[in-house]
Design a protein around this motif. Sequence first.
Motif, PDB file in Angstrom:
ATOM      1  N   PRO A  30       3.435   0.791 -24.993  1.00 41.94           N
ATOM      2  CA  PRO A  30       2.761  -0.356 -24.375  1.00 41.94           C
ATOM      3  C   PRO A  30       1.892   0.027 -23.168  1.00 41.94           C
ATOM      4  O   PRO A  30       0.955  -0.691 -22.842  1.00 41.94           O
ATOM      5  CB  PRO A  30       3.911  -1.274 -23.955  1.00 41.94           C
ATOM      6  CG  PRO A  30       5.138  -0.435 -23.985  1.00 41.94           C
ATOM      7  CD  PRO A  30       4.897   0.669 -24.952  1.00 41.94           C
ATOM      8  N   SER A 137      -9.356   0.542 -31.490  1.00 39.62           N
ATOM      9  CA  SER A 137      -8.288  -0.085 -30.715  1.00 39.62           C
ATOM     10  C   SER A 137      -7.482  -1.045 -31.588  1.00 39.62           C
ATOM     11  O   SER A 137      -6.249  -1.073 -31.538  1.00 39.62           O
ATOM     12  CB  SER A 137      -8.909  -0.818 -29.521  1.00 39.62           C
ATOM     13  OG  SER A 137      -7.936  -1.555 -28.840  1.00 39.62           O
ATOM     14  N   GLU A 138      -8.190  -1.782 -32.407  1.00 40.06           N
ATOM     15  CA  GLU A 138      -7.550  -2.714 -33.344  1.00 40.06           C
ATOM     16  C   GLU A 138      -6.669  -1.952 -34.331  1.00 40.06           C
ATOM     17  O   GLU A 138      -5.499  -2.282 -34.545  1.00 40.06           O
ATOM     18  CB  GLU A 138      -8.669  -3.461 -34.083  1.00 40.06           C
ATOM     19  CG  GLU A 138      -8.189  -4.515 -35.023  1.00 40.06           C
ATOM     20  CD  GLU A 138      -8.263  -5.897 -34.383  1.00 40.06           C
ATOM     21  OE1 GLU A 138      -8.140  -6.863 -35.127  1.00 40.06           O
ATOM     22  OE2 GLU A 138      -8.432  -5.986 -33.154  1.00 40.06           O
ATOM     23  N   SER A 141      -3.748  -0.147 -32.370  1.00 42.32           N
ATOM     24  CA  SER A 141      -2.982  -0.966 -31.421  1.00 42.32           C
ATOM     25  C   SER A 141      -2.807  -0.286 -30.073  1.00 42.32           C
ATOM     26  O   SER A 141      -1.689  -0.208 -29.530  1.00 42.32           O
ATOM     27  CB  SER A 141      -1.597  -1.311 -31.993  1.00 42.32           C
ATOM     28  OG  SER A 141      -1.723  -1.945 -33.221  1.00 42.32           O
ATOM     29  N   VAL A 142      -3.898   0.219 -29.531  1.00 49.08           N
ATOM     30  CA  VAL A 142      -3.862   0.845 -28.204  1.00 49.08           C
ATOM     31  C   VAL A 142      -5.259   0.670 -27.588  1.00 49.08           C
ATOM     32  O   VAL A 142      -6.249   0.698 -28.324  1.00 49.08           O
ATOM     33  CB  VAL A 142      -3.457   2.350 -28.325  1.00 49.08           C
ATOM     34  CG1 VAL A 142      -4.511   3.163 -29.075  1.00 49.08           C
ATOM     35  CG2 VAL A 142      -3.186   2.969 -26.966  1.00 49.08           C
ATOM     36  N   GLY A 167      -9.855  -3.183 -25.454  1.00 45.24           N
ATOM     37  CA  GLY A 167      -8.400  -3.370 -25.381  1.00 45.24           C
ATOM     38  C   GLY A 167      -7.845  -3.383 -23.975  1.00 45.24           C
ATOM     39  O   GLY A 167      -6.642  -3.552 -23.774  1.00 45.24           O
TER      40      GLY A 167
END
Length: 249
Positions: A30, A137-138, A141-142, A167
């Motif tokens: 995260p 980024s999509e 997921s970062v 992002g």
Amino acid sequence: MQLRPVSGLPEIRPGDDLASLLAERIDPGPDSVLCLASTVLSKAEGRFAALEEFPAGPRAREIAARLEERTGEEKDPRFAQAVLEESTELLMESPFLLTETRFGHICVNAGIDRSNTGGEDLLLLPKHPSESAARLSEALSVPVIVTDTCGRPFRHGQRGVAIGWAGMPASRDWRGEHDRDGRELGVTVENVIDELAAAANLVAGEGDGGVPAVLVEGFEFGGMAGSDEHFREVEDDYVRQALRGWSHE
Ligand code: GDP
Ligand code: MN
Ligand code: MN
Ligand code: MN
């Protein structure tokens, strides 16, 4: 905060699926940010070019001739033509070409590379670095920052800067926070993506190291407000206005 070089990436070719190549090699958490050298994005997007694709017009020939005269080095007018075609504004034309690219980044030679070009004459910057960053980024997921090595005025040497991002905000706004004496900060907007780009560029290196991607781990943005302002518009760029003044004198 830690920076982890992403190793084992192959030589990138046009059409390569960077998202898959990266997904196999990183496990972002995260608080991670992926920094990617624009060079490999350009390669994946097939932004290779040969000098012969840029037959020099009169303006490029004039610029190259003046550069030769001023620097004493041989200058290929086709390279000047390539720079002009990649740019929307020419800020300086001697002793080097300082231009604005189509996506708002101001740099020498429109960021066209002649090293790590996969054997071609030239490698142009990605067309829309932030749009490419958004797709990556999509998929991964970062947050993603696209970097390039760039010079800067007033100081010797080059360092990494962000030329695209997605992002995460570009900056964190310290205005309204307090210093150690309780004074409210009134001005400071910290450009975080350039700072991360510089750190990642330090890990990636400039030569044949083969590390175009660096995963930043444990980066905390904090509670500050974010801003997506990055490239200045000419109305609030006084240095650029001064350059315009010079070039029109
Ligand atoms: P730029 O700063 O975006 O212009 O990129 P550089 O040419 O400085 O390269 C940055 C890093 O990426 C260096 O470690 C290069 O060796 C590496 N690199 C460049 N192209 C490739 C490639 O196609 N594959 C891999 N694995 N590494 C590359
Ligand atoms: Mn470059
Ligand atoms: Mn570099
Ligand atoms: Mn300070």
